[in-house]
Structure formats: structure tokens, C-alpha cells
Design a protein around this motif. Structure first.
Motif, PDB file in Angstrom:
ATOM      1  N   ILE A 116       0.822  -1.210   0.000  1.00 39.11           N
ATOM      2  CA  ILE A 116       0.000   0.000   0.000  1.00 39.11           C
ATOM      3  C   ILE A 116       0.856   1.260   0.000  1.00 39.11           C
ATOM      4  O   ILE A 116       0.554   2.223  -0.700  1.00 39.11           O
ATOM      5  CB  ILE A 116      -0.936  -0.002   1.236  1.00 39.11           C
ATOM      6  CG1 ILE A 116      -1.898  -1.181   1.156  1.00 39.11           C
ATOM      7  CG2 ILE A 116      -1.689   1.319   1.360  1.00 39.11           C
ATOM      8  CD1 ILE A 116      -2.661  -1.434   2.437  1.00 39.11           C
ATOM      9  N   ILE A 117       1.926   1.258   0.775  1.00 37.20           N
ATOM     10  CA  ILE A 117       2.725   2.465   1.016  1.00 37.20           C
ATOM     11  C   ILE A 117       4.068   2.389   0.314  1.00 37.20           C
ATOM     12  O   ILE A 117       4.776   1.380   0.409  1.00 37.20           O
ATOM     13  CB  ILE A 117       2.960   2.648   2.536  1.00 37.20           C
ATOM     14  CG1 ILE A 117       1.627   2.867   3.258  1.00 37.20           C
ATOM     15  CG2 ILE A 117       3.933   3.781   2.811  1.00 37.20           C
ATOM     16  CD1 ILE A 117       1.739   2.822   4.767  1.00 37.20           C
ATOM     17  N   THR A 118       4.429   3.480  -0.343  1.00 37.84           N
ATOM     18  CA  THR A 118       5.791   3.675  -0.842  1.00 37.84           C
ATOM     19  C   THR A 118       6.458   4.629   0.136  1.00 37.84           C
ATOM     20  O   THR A 118       6.050   5.796   0.261  1.00 37.84           O
ATOM     21  CB  THR A 118       5.789   4.269  -2.269  1.00 37.84           C
ATOM     22  OG1 THR A 118       5.098   3.369  -3.132  1.00 37.84           O
ATOM     23  CG2 THR A 118       7.209   4.479  -2.766  1.00 37.84           C
ATOM     24  N   HIS A 119       7.464   4.135   0.846  1.00 38.29           N
ATOM     25  CA  HIS A 119       8.095   4.901   1.923  1.00 38.29           C
ATOM     26  C   HIS A 119       8.572   6.272   1.434  1.00 38.29           C
ATOM     27  O   HIS A 119       9.262   6.385   0.429  1.00 38.29           O
ATOM     28  CB  HIS A 119       9.274   4.120   2.514  1.00 38.29           C
ATOM     29  CG  HIS A 119       9.977   4.860   3.613  1.00 38.29           C
ATOM     30  ND1 HIS A 119       9.415   5.034   4.851  1.00 38.29           N
ATOM     31  CD2 HIS A 119      11.173   5.496   3.639  1.00 38.29           C
ATOM     32  CE1 HIS A 119      10.241   5.724   5.608  1.00 38.29           C
ATOM     33  NE2 HIS A 119      11.314   6.022   4.894  1.00 38.29           N
ATOM     34  N   GLY A 120       8.172   7.295   2.169  1.00 36.14           N
ATOM     35  CA  GLY A 120       8.598   8.654   1.869  1.00 36.14           C
ATOM     36  C   GLY A 120       7.799   9.334   0.776  1.00 36.14           C
ATOM     37  O   GLY A 120       7.988  10.520   0.521  1.00 36.14           O
ATOM     38  N   VAL A 121       6.920   8.596   0.128  1.00 38.98           N
ATOM     39  CA  VAL A 121       6.114   9.168  -0.949  1.00 38.98           C
ATOM     40  C   VAL A 121       4.670   9.363  -0.480  1.00 38.98           C
ATOM     41  O   VAL A 121       4.159  10.478  -0.453  1.00 38.98           O
ATOM     42  CB  VAL A 121       6.143   8.281  -2.213  1.00 38.98           C
ATOM     43  CG1 VAL A 121       5.213   8.829  -3.293  1.00 38.98           C
ATOM     44  CG2 VAL A 121       7.560   8.146  -2.739  1.00 38.98           C
ATOM     45  N   ASP A 122       4.016   8.263  -0.099  1.00 36.85           N
ATOM     46  CA  ASP A 122       2.615   8.343   0.313  1.00 36.85           C
ATOM     47  C   ASP A 122       2.403   7.763   1.711  1.00 36.85           C
ATOM     48  O   ASP A 122       1.301   7.426   2.091  1.00 36.85           O
ATOM     49  CB  ASP A 122       1.713   7.661  -0.706  1.00 36.85           C
ATOM     50  CG  ASP A 122       2.155   6.242  -1.032  1.00 36.85           C
ATOM     51  OD1 ASP A 122       2.950   5.673  -0.259  1.00 36.85           O
ATOM     52  OD2 ASP A 122       1.713   5.707  -2.052  1.00 36.85           O
ATOM     53  N   GLY A 123       3.470   7.657   2.450  1.00 41.72           N
ATOM     54  CA  GLY A 123       3.435   7.157   3.817  1.00 41.72           C
ATOM     55  C   GLY A 123       4.850   6.878   4.272  1.00 41.72           C
ATOM     56  O   GLY A 123       5.812   7.084   3.519  1.00 41.72           O
ATOM     57  N   LEU A 124       4.974   6.443   5.497  1.00 41.61           N
ATOM     58  CA  LEU A 124       6.281   6.089   6.038  1.00 41.61           C
ATOM     59  C   LEU A 124       6.225   4.650   6.547  1.00 41.61           C
ATOM     60  O   LEU A 124       5.210   4.229   7.099  1.00 41.61           O
ATOM     61  CB  LEU A 124       6.670   7.029   7.184  1.00 41.61           C
ATOM     62  CG  LEU A 124       6.845   8.503   6.826  1.00 41.61           C
ATOM     63  CD1 LEU A 124       7.101   9.330   8.082  1.00 41.61           C
ATOM     64  CD2 LEU A 124       7.977   8.693   5.827  1.00 41.61           C
ATOM     65  N   LEU A 125       7.321   3.930   6.350  1.00 43.76           N
ATOM     66  CA  LEU A 125       7.424   2.544   6.801  1.00 43.76           C
ATOM     67  C   LEU A 125       8.549   2.408   7.816  1.00 43.76           C
ATOM     68  O   LEU A 125       9.606   3.025   7.666  1.00 43.76           O
ATOM     69  CB  LEU A 125       7.664   1.611   5.618  1.00 43.76           C
ATOM     70  CG  LEU A 125       6.507   1.511   4.622  1.00 43.76           C
ATOM     71  CD1 LEU A 125       6.957   0.798   3.350  1.00 43.76           C
ATOM     72  CD2 LEU A 125       5.319   0.791   5.247  1.00 43.76           C
ATOM     73  N   CYS A 126       8.314   1.585   8.803  1.00 44.10           N
ATOM     74  CA  CYS A 126       9.253   1.359   9.901  1.00 44.10           C
ATOM     75  C   CYS A 126       9.459  -0.138  10.066  1.00 44.10           C
ATOM     76  O   CYS A 126       8.528  -0.924   9.893  1.00 44.10           O
ATOM     77  CB  CYS A 126       8.643   1.954  11.168  1.00 44.10           C
ATOM     78  SG  CYS A 126       9.545   1.604  12.670  1.00 44.10           S
ATOM     79  N   ASP A 127      10.667  -0.525  10.422  1.00 41.36           N
ATOM     80  CA  ASP A 127      10.935  -1.929  10.707  1.00 41.36           C
ATOM     81  C   ASP A 127      10.095  -2.382  11.902  1.00 41.36           C
ATOM     82  O   ASP A 127       9.893  -1.626  12.858  1.00 41.36           O
ATOM     83  CB  ASP A 127      12.411  -2.150  11.034  1.00 41.36           C
ATOM     84  CG  ASP A 127      13.313  -1.864   9.852  1.00 41.36           C
ATOM     85  OD1 ASP A 127      12.852  -1.983   8.695  1.00 41.36           O
ATOM     86  OD2 ASP A 127      14.489  -1.519  10.084  1.00 41.36           O
ATOM     87  N   MET A 128       9.630  -3.603  11.859  1.00 38.71           N
ATOM     88  CA  MET A 128       8.855  -4.161  12.963  1.00 38.71           C
ATOM     89  C   MET A 128       9.707  -4.210  14.228  1.00 38.71           C
ATOM     90  O   MET A 128      10.887  -4.512  14.181  1.00 38.71           O
ATOM     91  CB  MET A 128       8.382  -5.570  12.613  1.00 38.71           C
ATOM     92  CG  MET A 128       7.323  -5.600  11.551  1.00 38.71           C
ATOM     93  SD  MET A 128       6.850  -7.279  11.084  1.00 38.71           S
ATOM     94  CE  MET A 128       6.714  -8.100  12.644  1.00 38.71           C
ATOM     95  N   GLY A 129       9.086  -3.896  15.350  1.00 34.03           N
ATOM     96  CA  GLY A 129       9.750  -4.022  16.639  1.00 34.03           C
ATOM     97  C   GLY A 129      10.803  -2.981  16.938  1.00 34.03           C
ATOM     98  O   GLY A 129      11.499  -3.083  17.937  1.00 34.03           O
ATOM     99  N   ASN A 130      10.931  -1.956  16.117  1.00 30.32           N
ATOM    100  CA  ASN A 130      12.001  -0.969  16.272  1.00 30.32           C
ATOM    101  C   ASN A 130      11.431   0.332  16.836  1.00 30.32           C
ATOM    102  O   ASN A 130      11.101   1.257  16.086  1.00 30.32           O
ATOM    103  CB  ASN A 130      12.684  -0.745  14.923  1.00 30.32           C
ATOM    104  CG  ASN A 130      13.952   0.063  15.031  1.00 30.32           C
ATOM    105  OD1 ASN A 130      14.122   0.863  15.947  1.00 30.32           O
ATOM    106  ND2 ASN A 130      14.854  -0.145  14.085  1.00 30.32           N
ATOM    107  N   ALA A 131      11.329   0.418  18.157  1.00 32.65           N
ATOM    108  CA  ALA A 131      10.757   1.599  18.803  1.00 32.65           C
ATOM    109  C   ALA A 131      11.561   2.872  18.520  1.00 32.65           C
ATOM    110  O   ALA A 131      10.959   3.916  18.251  1.00 32.65           O
ATOM    111  CB  ALA A 131      10.612   1.368  20.304  1.00 32.65           C
TER     112      ALA A 131
END
Length: 182
Positions: A116-131
Motif C-alpha cells: 500500500i505504502i511507498t516509503h517517503g512518498v505516500d506514507g512512512l514505513l518502519c521496521d517491525m519491533g524498532n521503537a
């Protein structure tokens, strides 16, 4: 909303949604910003999450609003919508938040967010478990208003590909191709 810097998440308060990670990240964000979190939904982990927010010293910034008949106005008014799930089938709330014009930040859990998301374009993605990474991205959304607005706008545009009329046309095309092959 409780603050101009309010993050929202929606979903069952269960292990799968990993709200505990979001609370850890919020505690880190609050070291620099007066950020708040609104949790929409009910579930078996509500009391444990309340206890965790107290242990982290952020209980005054974490708001359990329970089930909402219409969460969309809340999503639209938020600084961002955050999804910290460990797995998803198809994250409807991510798409709903984008359709509301909210910038979206999600973990890269299996099945959904990266489709669904392209990081930095239409949302942000983060690695799982990485507070710490999640907190850094939340802080980025607070301080970079132009970037936040651009991500929200692109997300609202891109989510149109999931509109019912588009999906129905794609299903019709697949059925037509299948029938032609018979």
C-alpha cells in the motif's frame, strides 16, 4: 483531539496490533515533543496497555477512546495515523486513514503495508519491533509539516486505486479473461 501533536491508531487491543511498541515509541517522542496518542478500539490488552503507559510515565498522554462508530473525523484531524501490527491480512484502517487525508506511518509487517505504502512518498514505513526508528519517524512527522502534508496528499491520491469502482472493473476483467480461456 487532546493536542495539536496527536497520533491515532485503530484496531483491536490485541497482541497482533503491537500497541506496546507504539507506547514505547511515544515515550521516546515525548522526550522532545508534547505528543499524544489516541487508541480507538477495545480488546483484551486494554488494562495491560494502561499499565504500560503508567510505567513509561506517559499515562496522561495516552487516551483510550474505545470503539467509535465514526473514526474517520478523528483520523482526519490527527497528526498521523500509526499502525504497528506484527501481521495483517489487509490493513483496512491504513487505507481508511489515507482516504481521510491523514499521513500514515506503519510497520513493515507481512501482508499489506508495503503493498500500500511507498516509503517517503505516500506514507512512512518502519521496521517491525524498532521503537527508536518508529519514534524518529513520528518526530519527523511532527517537525516536518510540509513533508507531512505531502505524504498525506499523495496517500489520499494513491488510495483511490482501492475504490470500489476500480476494484469491480479489475474483477470484471479477470472474469472476462477466465471465460475467454474456457
Amino acid at each position: 483531539l487532546p493536542s495539536p501533536q496527536t497520533f491515532v491508531t485503530a484496531g483491536r487491543l490485541s497482541t497482533q496490533k503491537n500497541h506496546a511498541l507504539l507506547l514505547e515509541a511515544l515515550a521516546l517522542v515525548r522526550q522532545r515533543h508534547d505528543a499524544h496518542l489516541v487508541l480507538l478500539g477495545e480488546g483484551p490488552l486494554r488494562s495491560l496497555l494502561r499499565d504500560q503507559s503508567e510505567r513509561l510515565g506517559i499515562e496522561h498522554a495516552v487516551h483510550f477512546w474505545g470503539w467509535q462508530d465514526n473514526p474517520y473525523a478523528i483520523m482526519a484531524a490527527a497528526s498521523a495515523y500509526v499502525s504497528t501490527s506484527d501481521f495483517e491480512g489487509f490493513p483496512n484502517a491504513v487505507i481508511e486513514a489515507q482516504a481521510c487525508g491523514a499521513p500514515v506511518l506503519s510497520t513493515t509487517c507481512p501482508y499489506g503495508p508495503e503493498e500500500i505504502i511507498t516509503h517517503g512518498v505516500d506514507g512512512l514505513l518502519c521496521d517491525m519491533g524498532n521503537a527508536p526508528q518508529l519514534a524518529a519517524l513520528m518526530s519527523q512527522l511532527i517537525v516536518d509539516q510540509r513533508g507531512r502534508e505531502a505524504i498525506a496528499q499523495k496517500g489520499a491520491e494513491r488510495v483511490r486505486r482501492f475504490d470500489a469502482s476500480v476494484i469491480v472493473d479489475k474483477y470484471a476483467q479477470v472474469f472476462d479473461e477466465a471465460m475467454a480461456a474456457i
